[in-house]
Design a protein around this motif. Structure first.
Motif, PDB file in Angstrom:
ATOM      1  N   ARG B 191       0.818  -1.221   0.000  1.00  0.00           N
ATOM      2  CA  ARG B 191       0.000   0.000   0.000  1.00  0.00           C
ATOM      3  C   ARG B 191       0.850   1.269   0.000  1.00  0.00           C
ATOM      4  O   ARG B 191       0.534   2.237  -0.678  1.00  0.00           O
ATOM      5  CB  ARG B 191      -0.915   0.015   1.236  1.00  0.00           C
ATOM      6  CG  ARG B 191      -2.076  -0.987   1.159  1.00  0.00           C
ATOM      7  CD  ARG B 191      -2.828  -1.048   2.481  1.00  0.00           C
ATOM      8  NE  ARG B 191      -2.055  -1.755   3.515  1.00  0.00           N
ATOM      9  CZ  ARG B 191      -1.394  -1.185   4.514  1.00  0.00           C
ATOM     10  NH1 ARG B 191      -1.400   0.119   4.660  1.00  0.00           N
ATOM     11  NH2 ARG B 191      -0.725  -1.915   5.376  1.00  0.00           N
ATOM     12  N   THR B 192       1.953   1.245   0.757  1.00  0.00           N
ATOM     13  CA  THR B 192       2.700   2.490   0.994  1.00  0.00           C
ATOM     14  C   THR B 192       3.810   2.753  -0.032  1.00  0.00           C
ATOM     15  O   THR B 192       4.328   3.858  -0.105  1.00  0.00           O
ATOM     16  CB  THR B 192       3.349   2.453   2.389  1.00  0.00           C
ATOM     17  OG1 THR B 192       4.177   1.279   2.477  1.00  0.00           O
ATOM     18  CG2 THR B 192       2.292   2.404   3.483  1.00  0.00           C
ATOM     19  N   HIS B 193       4.222   1.714  -0.798  1.00  0.00           N
ATOM     20  CA  HIS B 193       5.369   1.870  -1.702  1.00  0.00           C
ATOM     21  C   HIS B 193       4.996   1.546  -3.149  1.00  0.00           C
ATOM     22  O   HIS B 193       5.740   0.882  -3.864  1.00  0.00           O
ATOM     23  CB  HIS B 193       6.528   0.961  -1.249  1.00  0.00           C
ATOM     24  CG  HIS B 193       7.214   1.421   0.005  1.00  0.00           C
ATOM     25  ND1 HIS B 193       6.581   1.525   1.211  1.00  0.00           N
ATOM     26  CD2 HIS B 193       8.510   1.820   0.229  1.00  0.00           C
ATOM     27  CE1 HIS B 193       7.437   1.947   2.141  1.00  0.00           C
ATOM     28  NE2 HIS B 193       8.608   2.139   1.570  1.00  0.00           N
ATOM     29  N   GLY B 194       3.823   2.029  -3.567  1.00  0.00           N
ATOM     30  CA  GLY B 194       3.335   1.723  -4.921  1.00  0.00           C
ATOM     31  C   GLY B 194       4.312   2.167  -6.007  1.00  0.00           C
ATOM     32  O   GLY B 194       4.541   1.443  -6.982  1.00  0.00           O
ATOM     33  N   GLY B 195       4.892   3.349  -5.846  1.00  0.00           N
ATOM     34  CA  GLY B 195       5.830   3.851  -6.853  1.00  0.00           C
ATOM     35  C   GLY B 195       7.080   2.996  -6.930  1.00  0.00           C
ATOM     36  O   GLY B 195       7.574   2.679  -8.031  1.00  0.00           O
ATOM     37  N   GLN B 196       7.553   2.573  -5.757  1.00  0.00           N
ATOM     38  CA  GLN B 196       8.746   1.720  -5.737  1.00  0.00           C
ATOM     39  C   GLN B 196       8.457   0.371  -6.398  1.00  0.00           C
ATOM     40  O   GLN B 196       9.278  -0.143  -7.162  1.00  0.00           O
ATOM     41  CB  GLN B 196       9.214   1.507  -4.292  1.00  0.00           C
ATOM     42  CG  GLN B 196      10.544   0.769  -4.208  1.00  0.00           C
ATOM     43  CD  GLN B 196      10.761   0.099  -2.865  1.00  0.00           C
ATOM     44  OE1 GLN B 196       9.829  -0.065  -2.068  1.00  0.00           O
ATOM     45  NE2 GLN B 196      12.005  -0.288  -2.603  1.00  0.00           N
ATOM     46  N   VAL B 197       7.284  -0.198  -6.094  1.00  0.00           N
ATOM     47  CA  VAL B 197       6.919  -1.481  -6.707  1.00  0.00           C
ATOM     48  C   VAL B 197       6.896  -1.336  -8.228  1.00  0.00           C
ATOM     49  O   VAL B 197       7.412  -2.201  -8.956  1.00  0.00           O
ATOM     50  CB  VAL B 197       5.554  -1.976  -6.168  1.00  0.00           C
ATOM     51  CG1 VAL B 197       5.056  -3.173  -6.957  1.00  0.00           C
ATOM     52  CG2 VAL B 197       5.666  -2.323  -4.679  1.00  0.00           C
ATOM     53  N   HIS B 198       6.345  -0.231  -8.710  1.00  0.00           N
ATOM     54  CA  HIS B 198       6.308   0.019 -10.143  1.00  0.00           C
ATOM     55  C   HIS B 198       7.726   0.066 -10.719  1.00  0.00           C
ATOM     56  O   HIS B 198       8.008  -0.542 -11.765  1.00  0.00           O
ATOM     57  CB  HIS B 198       5.562   1.330 -10.420  1.00  0.00           C
ATOM     58  CG  HIS B 198       5.256   1.541 -11.867  1.00  0.00           C
ATOM     59  ND1 HIS B 198       6.071   2.279 -12.696  1.00  0.00           N
ATOM     60  CD2 HIS B 198       4.246   1.098 -12.642  1.00  0.00           C
ATOM     61  CE1 HIS B 198       5.556   2.288 -13.912  1.00  0.00           C
ATOM     62  NE2 HIS B 198       4.447   1.576 -13.911  1.00  0.00           N
ATOM     63  N   ASP B 199       8.623   0.764 -10.019  1.00  0.00           N
ATOM     64  CA  ASP B 199      10.012   0.852 -10.491  1.00  0.00           C
ATOM     65  C   ASP B 199      10.704  -0.516 -10.469  1.00  0.00           C
ATOM     66  O   ASP B 199      11.496  -0.846 -11.350  1.00  0.00           O
ATOM     67  CB  ASP B 199      10.823   1.817  -9.615  1.00  0.00           C
ATOM     68  CG  ASP B 199      10.370   3.266  -9.814  1.00  0.00           C
ATOM     69  OD1 ASP B 199       9.634   3.526 -10.791  1.00  0.00           O
ATOM     70  OD2 ASP B 199      10.737   4.119  -8.983  1.00  0.00           O
ATOM     71  N   MET B 200      10.415  -1.307  -9.427  1.00  0.00           N
ATOM     72  CA  MET B 200      11.035  -2.625  -9.311  1.00  0.00           C
ATOM     73  C   MET B 200      10.692  -3.517 -10.503  1.00  0.00           C
ATOM     74  O   MET B 200      11.473  -4.393 -10.873  1.00  0.00           O
ATOM     75  CB  MET B 200      10.585  -3.307  -8.010  1.00  0.00           C
ATOM     76  CG  MET B 200      11.227  -2.744  -6.753  1.00  0.00           C
ATOM     77  SD  MET B 200      10.270  -3.189  -5.268  1.00  0.00           S
ATOM     78  CE  MET B 200      10.663  -4.918  -5.107  1.00  0.00           C
ATOM     79  N   LEU B 201       9.504  -3.307 -11.072  1.00  0.00           N
ATOM     80  CA  LEU B 201       9.054  -4.163 -12.172  1.00  0.00           C
ATOM     81  C   LEU B 201       9.556  -3.694 -13.536  1.00  0.00           C
ATOM     82  O   LEU B 201       9.226  -4.291 -14.569  1.00  0.00           O
ATOM     83  CB  LEU B 201       7.520  -4.246 -12.172  1.00  0.00           C
ATOM     84  CG  LEU B 201       6.934  -5.031 -10.997  1.00  0.00           C
ATOM     85  CD1 LEU B 201       5.453  -4.716 -10.827  1.00  0.00           C
ATOM     86  CD2 LEU B 201       7.136  -6.544 -11.199  1.00  0.00           C
ATOM     87  N   ALA B 202      10.383  -2.642 -13.540  1.00  0.00           N
ATOM     88  CA  ALA B 202      10.873  -2.085 -14.817  1.00  0.00           C
ATOM     89  C   ALA B 202      11.600  -3.119 -15.683  1.00  0.00           C
ATOM     90  O   ALA B 202      11.358  -3.170 -16.893  1.00  0.00           O
ATOM     91  CB  ALA B 202      11.762  -0.868 -14.544  1.00  0.00           C
ATOM     92  N   PRO B 203      12.502  -3.945 -15.111  1.00  0.00           N
ATOM     93  CA  PRO B 203      13.188  -4.906 -15.989  1.00  0.00           C
ATOM     94  C   PRO B 203      12.216  -5.811 -16.752  1.00  0.00           C
ATOM     95  O   PRO B 203      12.426  -6.096 -17.929  1.00  0.00           O
ATOM     96  CB  PRO B 203      14.054  -5.711 -15.009  1.00  0.00           C
ATOM     97  CG  PRO B 203      14.294  -4.781 -13.867  1.00  0.00           C
ATOM     98  CD  PRO B 203      13.020  -3.982 -13.732  1.00  0.00           C
ATOM     99  N   GLY B 204      11.142  -6.238 -16.099  1.00  0.00           N
ATOM    100  CA  GLY B 204      10.157  -7.075 -16.771  1.00  0.00           C
ATOM    101  C   GLY B 204       9.441  -6.321 -17.870  1.00  0.00           C
ATOM    102  O   GLY B 204       9.284  -6.820 -18.987  1.00  0.00           O
TER     103      GLY B 204
END
Lengths: 216, 216
Positions: B191-204
């Motif tokens: 819930r709190t780190h939506g932007g980070q999760v989005h960035d983490m998925l960049a390689p995929g």
């Protein structure tokens, strides 16, 4: 008391049930999808594991009726939650790779250069297809939160590992195809390509030098 | 006629015997060393496989006497060589990873942040130790030709795969440790780190974009 520790498939099942209740069919569906890339044997043991978890007291069941059809719904017990949390506190075992293609590479002096080329080409194709599957999953999580939105931060960690894993397989097959490009067959290079073999081993030697530099 | 196809451990055994004759003990020693990084189950089945290869007609035995002690020496038959070569011509199965640590990552919302940190740290340590083992082997092959000098070109291909594999595991654990560094626990970041999760998925997402670009 449980007669024995749950298997990894057992913990995966408890982990699914930690979020919500599921039927046996739904659980099996979840364990067969994506999970097999991280824990291949989950696919085989996914029904038998429920009986073991039930007799250990880690899950309980109830019947749900939809019209005439009854189905068994599983839920996790407090003991099941504690078993899962206790397992997460124990030391992890290292990942293992089961790589038939690399066994073939080592034994390829018993076959033709075309056999070796075909093994490398197919390994590359399989890795491209798997990378695409995880890439689509990354896009799906990015857009919708994925199948388990409450765990999307954890799926993002795992997704990026898998993307990198397949990229390593792909780039290694491309490198290996270049290495064997001018080999006359799969036997002679041990004698005729000594300099190339030495160069091929550079990443290993450099890793050793790096480790030793760190030790000093 | 053989009753059934040899297992991968069976082909590994035939591959060892293709170069020279060995005793059961020597074969088991070779199958337990290094090979377990490519085919983990070789370690378990390494004695039983000899009986199966013998009854299939792929190996034959003779007795050798050293003083009072007799031991059984195994050699490959022409049928065994043909079975090995025929297998090398068939399509290869894709590599699978069995990664308990990644299962724990996916389920780590059921444990503490310290549990997750410990899993990452231990996975990194294990990969460092394994990389060092293969790095030492690269230096050993470079200096001496290794245990199978006639196959050193093939061992060099495999060694570089393994070095890259462990380097991927190491760099992923370091990246993952950075990602979780400011997480308050293992649950909230969904819930709190939506932007980070989005960035983490960049390689995929980037891999998918690259695939689609290639298709056009």
């Amino acid at each position: 008391m449980p007669e024995r520790e749950p298997s990894i498939t057992g913990y995966l099942t408890l982990g699914l049930l930690a979020g919500r209740d599921w039927s046996a069919y739904q659980l099996a569906e979840q364990l067969g999808r994506g999970v097999s890339e991280l824990w291949p044997s989950a696919d085989r043991g996914r029904y038998a594991v429920l009986n073991r978890l039930h007799s250990a007291g880690f899950v309980e069941t109830r019947q749900e009726h939809t019209g005439k059809r009854a189905r068994t719904i599983y839920s996790i017990t407090p003991e099941g939650r504690e078993a899962l949390a206790a397992w997460l506190r124990t030391p992890v075992r290292p990942p293992t790779v089961e790589f038939e293609g690399m066994v073939r590479v080592l034994l390829s002096d018993q076959g033709s250069l075309d056999d070796l080329r075909a093994t490398l080409a197919r390994t590359r194709e399989q890795a491209l297809a798997n990378r695409e599957m995880f890439a689509r999953y990354a896009a799906f999580i990015s857009e919708t939160g994925g199948t388990f939105p409450e765990r999307k931060h954890l799926f993002a960690l795992a997704n990026t590992f898998m993307i990198g894993h397949y990229e390593h397989v792909i780039s290694w097959t491309e490198w290996a195809e270049q290495q064997i490009a001018d080999w006359p067959d799969t036997v002679a290079p041990a004698r005729t390509h000594g300099g190339q073999v030495h160069d091929m081993l550079a990443p290993g030697r450099e890793a050793l030098a790096g480790d030793q530099a760190t030790d000093w």
